[in-house]
Design a protein around this motif. Structure first.
Motif, mmCIF file in Angstrom:
data_model
loop_
_atom_site.group_PDB
_atom_site.id
_atom_site.type_symbol
_atom_site.label_atom_id
_atom_site.label_comp_id
_atom_site.label_asym_id
_atom_site.label_seq_id
_atom_site.Cartn_x
_atom_site.Cartn_y
_atom_site.Cartn_z
ATOM 1 N N LYS A 97 -2.743 32.835 9.597
ATOM 2 C CA LYS A 97 -2.157 31.767 8.769
ATOM 3 C C LYS A 97 -3.115 30.587 8.620
ATOM 4 N N ALA A 98 -3.894 30.315 9.661
ATOM 5 C CA ALA A 98 -4.894 29.247 9.566
ATOM 6 C C ALA A 98 -5.983 29.637 8.571
ATOM 7 N N ILE A 99 -6.401 30.889 8.621
ATOM 8 C CA ILE A 99 -7.426 31.369 7.688
ATOM 9 C C ILE A 99 -6.898 31.349 6.262
ATOM 10 N N LYS A 100 -5.651 31.768 6.087
ATOM 11 C CA LYS A 100 -5.065 31.740 4.748
ATOM 12 C C LYS A 100 -4.928 30.298 4.245
ATOM 13 N N SER A 101 -4.560 29.383 5.127
ATOM 14 C CA SER A 101 -4.455 27.971 4.741
ATOM 15 C C SER A 101 -5.805 27.438 4.275
ATOM 16 N N PHE A 102 -6.861 27.824 4.992
ATOM 17 C CA PHE A 102 -8.209 27.401 4.607
ATOM 18 C C PHE A 102 -8.575 27.967 3.230
ATOM 19 N N ALA A 103 -8.272 29.241 3.016
ATOM 20 C CA ALA A 103 -8.576 29.873 1.728
ATOM 21 C C ALA A 103 -7.793 29.216 0.585
ATOM 22 N N MET A 104 -6.530 28.881 0.847
ATOM 23 C CA MET A 104 -5.730 28.196 -0.166
ATOM 24 C C MET A 104 -6.268 26.792 -0.447
ATOM 25 N N GLY A 105 -6.850 26.172 0.594
ATOM 26 C CA GLY A 105 -7.463 24.858 0.406
ATOM 27 C C GLY A 105 -8.685 24.929 -0.501
ATOM 28 N N GLU A 106 -9.506 25.961 -0.289
ATOM 29 C CA GLU A 106 -10.655 26.181 -1.172
ATOM 30 C C GLU A 106 -10.198 26.356 -2.616
ATOM 31 N N LEU A 107 -9.150 27.157 -2.795
ATOM 32 C CA LEU A 107 -8.634 27.421 -4.137
ATOM 33 C C LEU A 107 -8.097 26.140 -4.780
ATOM 34 N N GLU A 108 -7.441 25.310 -3.978
ATOM 35 C CA GLU A 108 -6.896 24.058 -4.513
ATOM 36 C C GLU A 108 -8.030 23.115 -4.931
ATOM 37 N N ALA A 109 -9.116 23.098 -4.164
ATOM 38 C CA ALA A 109 -10.276 22.282 -4.540
ATOM 39 C C ALA A 109 -10.837 22.751 -5.881
ATOM 40 N N ARG A 110 -10.863 24.051 -6.091
ATOM 41 C CA ARG A 110 -11.352 24.587 -7.361
ATOM 42 C C ARG A 110 -10.401 24.235 -8.505
ATOM 43 N N LYS A 111 -9.105 24.307 -8.238
ATOM 44 C CA LYS A 111 -8.123 23.980 -9.282
ATOM 45 C C LYS A 111 -8.239 22.520 -9.707
ATOM 46 N N LEU A 112 -8.525 21.647 -8.737
ATOM 47 C CA LEU A 112 -8.678 20.229 -9.045
ATOM 48 C C LEU A 112 -10.095 19.894 -9.538
ATOM 49 N N LYS A 113 -10.948 20.928 -9.593
ATOM 50 C CA LYS A 113 -12.333 20.786 -10.073
ATOM 51 C C LYS A 113 -13.150 19.835 -9.200
ATOM 52 N N TYR A 114 -12.927 19.908 -7.889
ATOM 53 C CA TYR A 114 -13.708 19.112 -6.956
ATOM 54 C C TYR A 114 -14.924 19.926 -6.494
ATOM 55 N N PRO A 115 -16.045 19.267 -6.239
ATOM 56 C CA PRO A 115 -17.257 20.005 -5.843
ATOM 57 C C PRO A 115 -17.247 20.473 -4.399
ATOM 58 N N ASN A 116 -16.345 19.899 -3.577
ATOM 59 C CA ASN A 116 -16.302 20.241 -2.151
ATOM 60 C C ASN A 116 -14.876 20.519 -1.697
ATOM 61 N N THR A 117 -14.776 21.231 -0.573
ATOM 62 C CA THR A 117 -13.492 21.414 0.101
ATOM 63 C C THR A 117 -13.402 20.360 1.196
ATOM 64 N N GLY A 118 -12.534 19.389 1.003
ATOM 65 C CA GLY A 118 -12.399 18.306 1.969
ATOM 66 C C GLY A 118 -11.148 18.456 2.817
ATOM 67 N N THR A 119 -10.912 17.468 3.686
ATOM 68 C CA THR A 119 -9.722 17.507 4.548
ATOM 69 C C THR A 119 -8.452 17.472 3.715
ATOM 70 N N GLU A 120 -8.494 16.783 2.570
ATOM 71 C CA GLU A 120 -7.321 16.734 1.689
ATOM 72 C C GLU A 120 -7.005 18.115 1.118
ATOM 73 N N SER A 121 -8.048 18.896 0.802
ATOM 74 C CA SER A 121 -7.839 20.245 0.263
ATOM 75 C C SER A 121 -7.255 21.173 1.323
ATOM 76 N N ILE A 122 -7.770 21.072 2.551
ATOM 77 C CA ILE A 122 -7.242 21.908 3.641
ATOM 78 C C ILE A 122 -5.788 21.535 3.933
ATOM 79 N N LEU A 123 -5.476 20.241 3.861
ATOM 80 C CA LEU A 123 -4.090 19.795 4.050
ATOM 81 C C LEU A 123 -3.184 20.428 2.994
ATOM 82 N N MET A 124 -3.637 20.448 1.753
ATOM 83 C CA MET A 124 -2.848 21.100 0.703
ATOM 84 C C MET A 124 -2.756 22.598 0.950
#
Length: 242
Positions: A97-124
């Motif tokens: 579940k932690a790994i999936k949360s991290f992967a979903m955070g990466e995806l959310e960063a891409r959806k928001l068109k951010y260049p990096n995966t930050g703590t806010e993305s991992i939180l989402m």
């Protein structure tokens, strides 16, 4: 009529020239180059086919082995401190579940068109995964995905609509430290089990200057909530991320 008959006679099957041409078309091997279909040649042909099949099987096995290695590697998260343990076998493992949360955070960063995966993305990502104790704890305290997303855009702004994030947006330094904090805390605890999404959430909180911490604080997460979550996951016999 005589001229027509003479013309048609050129295409008669009895015409020797036409018969010779038909034989060449029907027999692809002239007598001098016909294959030698002796028992020995058939045996060699079978061996060649068998060797080809073995080579093909070896390549397939090698390819499958590579895929298995890739799968094993994907069951970990990036770290800036690989030397923290003496061997890979002793390193604590991340929960699925932690790994999936991290992967979903990466995806959310891409959806928001951010260049990096930050703590806010991992939180989402934790909230998008949604089934972990950390996600349930956040929702119980009225911290939802939509609120975190709104605060993220308010804090970091909207990205250029023509910008395309990389497939795996690299971690910010703060996000990397949050991951390493979670691993270090698990090692210090000395307990068995996996590094869970709760450790990931507490790692985000540990980065005081990060967007993730600021968003949590804005939405009502505080030191008292941290103590409550730490108390939950430290109870004897408690198993997180099931």
């Amino acid at each position: 009529m005589a001229a027509a008959a003479n013309f048609l006679s050129k295409f008669s099957l009895s015409n020797p020239v036409l018969q010779s041409d038909c034989r060449r078309r029907l027999d692809p091997y002239p007598p001098s180059s016909a294959p030698n279909l002796t028992p020995e040649s058939l045996k060699n042909l079978w061996l060649s086919t068998q060797n080809l099949w073995l080579r093909s099987s070896t390549l397939k096995t090698h390819a499958l082995g590579q895929r298995r290695v890739s799968t094993i590697i994907s069951f970990s998260l990036p770290t800036a401190k690989p030397e923290r343990v003496s061997s890979i076998e002793k390193a604590p493992k991340w929960s699925s579940k932690a790994i999936k949360s991290f992967a979903m955070g990466e995806l959310e960063a891409r959806k928001l068109k951010y260049p990096n995966t930050g703590t806010e993305s991992i939180l989402m990502g934790i909230l998008i995964e949604g089934t972990s104790l950390a996600a349930k704890f956040l929702r119980a305290n009225e911290i939802t995905l939509s609120k975190v997303r709104d605060e993220t855009v308010r804090l970091l702004g909207k990205a250029d609509m023509f910008f395309f994030s990389p497939e795996h947006p690299p971690l910010t330094e703060e996000a990397q430290r949050a991951l390493d904090w979670a691993v270090d805390q698990k090692i210090k605890s000395g307990g068995s089990g996996e590094i869970t999404t709760s450790h990931l959430l507490l790692g985000i909180w540990s980065e005081v200057e990060s967007p993730g911490h600021k968003i949590l604080h804005t939405l009502g997460f505080n030191s008292e909530k941290v103590k409550e979550l730490e108390s939950l996951i430290s109870e004897p016999g408690f198993v997180d991320d099931l």
